[in-house]
Design an enzyme around this catalytic site. Structure first.
Site: not given
Length: 404
Positions: A223, A239, A261-262, A288, A348
């Site tokens: 970041r 995300f 983001d969902s 969203a 990840c």
């Protein structure tokens, strides 16, 4: 103190070699027999086929039969855990992620970090993240769950007055077949203050219902790198979860920042974190929406894009499908980005190694027919250390790309 009060686990002939190299796992195929009946979570002494002591650790059901706590014949008690935690804290102080003193100015302050990273801190099955004066503890093995109060006692001893509360959050990380009836909750103290500081920026931490321990501490360094690229750019954070990258981009001087983001709940948390640091700032909007649908409509709008999806492969059986997912996602993003754009892209998934991820991104660039340069190769930060004898602990992979 000798640990002979524990039952003995005997290895098959030749199966002690990996432990001789200090790998912290015993696989089920290496086990010859156990004296008596072992209950999952019990501490066992590991002996080779000639009866010589090798290690002591937590017994568990599954392909990994035992996680090594020590290669010394010692009792695993609160004193043992206090010793390991004291070393872990000292490491965090020496690498500079603990910046909570009176001499640390507001912009430099950092009171959120990973204190224990499982095998990387020689405590397999245990995660502890610090958020200000609250520790969030997570067990990934039945043995660590059984020892949670020993760990809590040791943590209070090591952290002293700096620790006000310990929240235990292992409801979704323990083996479901163990039927432990585990519920999340405070096991020491309590607090309503869920705000912690990372590099001078404030964040609401959702340790009650959020993912992992409530925040992705492992992206702190990445970041900060993104912040250095953000000035004057139009940023898309896909995300976004709690919006960590978005907040840093705002401080870096981005022209606009859009977070996607969902999860509507995640989007609400992003908005709260933006408002906490940049009240009333109109540069930010949150949506969203489905990631792939949003990317399809982003033609030329953004010249700095972050793709940090959840793990596409949580086990090796899903590896091929995961690699196809990373390729498709990154190819569609590259197709839609203007010349001179920057792409931060991550995986990840522990089942995906660095070379496999890089090949997936190479394939994406080829499919998008773009000239792409690698500017940075990214990984997990120093407070998520990798035990040199346990390379499986390296899980976070990332690339910063210049897209022509």
């Amino acid at each position: 103190m000798c640990a002979k009060l524990y039952r003995n686990l005997f290895l098959k002939k030749g199966k002690a070699d990996s432990l001789g190299r200090r790998h912290p796992w015993v696989f089920s195929g290496a086990v010859h027999h156990i004296e008596g009946d072992a209950r999952e979570g019990d501490k066992l002494r590991v002996l080779d086929d000639e009866g010589r002591f090798v290690a002591v650790g937590h017994w568990q059901i599954g392909s990994i039969a035992l996680r090594v706590l020590s290669f010394e014949d010692e009792v695993i008690d609160a004193g043992f855990y206090a010793g390991r935690l004291a070393v872990a804290l000292d490491v965090r102080k020496k690498i500079g992620v603990v910046r909570t003193g009176a001499n640390d100015n507001r912009e430099n302050r950092n009171d959120m970090y990973r204190l224990v990273h499982g095998e990387g801190d020689f405590l397999p099955g245990l995660i502890i993240d610090m958020y200000g004066s609250t520790a969030v503890m997570q067990a990934h093995s039945v043995g660590m769950h059984e020892d949670r109060m020993l760990v809590a006692e040791a943590l209070k001893r090591v952290m002293g007055d700096e620790l006000k509360a310990i929240y235990y959050k292992s409801e979704t990380t323990l083996p479901y077949k163990a039927e432990l009836g585990q519920e999340n909750g405070f096991i020491h103290g309590s607090t309503d203050n869920n705000v912690a500081v990372e590099n001078g920026l404030e964040f609401h931490i959702d340790w009650l219902k959020g993912q992992k321990t409530g925040f992705f501490v492992d992206q702190r360094d990445n970041r900060a790198l993104l912040e250095s690229y953000a000035k004057g750019r139009k940023v898309l954070n896909m995300f976004c979860y709690t919006g960590g990258f978005s907040v840093y981009a705002m401080r870096g001087g981005a022209e606009l920042v859009h977070s996607v983001d969902s999860s509507a709940k995640a989007v609400d948390l992003v908005r709260a974190n933006i408002e906490l640091n940049f009240p009333g700032d109109s540069r930010h909007e949150a949506f969203a929406e489905d990631a792939f649908r949003f990317i399809e409509e982003m033609d030329g709008k953004y010249d700095l894009v972050i793709l940090d999806p959840p793990a596409f492969a949580k086990h090796r059986d899903a590896l091929k499908q995961a690699l196809r997912g990373y390729t498709r996602l990154n190819a569609r993003a590259m197709e839609k980005m203007p010349k001179g754009s920057i792409l931060f892209t991550f995986s990840c998934s522990q089942a995906v190694n660095k070379d496999q991820f890089r090949t997936a991104i190479f394939t994406a660039a080829a499919q998008a027919r773009r000239n792409v340069r690698i500017l940075h190769q990214l990984h997990q930060p120093a407070d998520h250390p990798i035990n040199i004898y346990h390379p499986e602990g390296e899980y976070l992979k990332g690339l910063v790309l210049y897209v022509e």
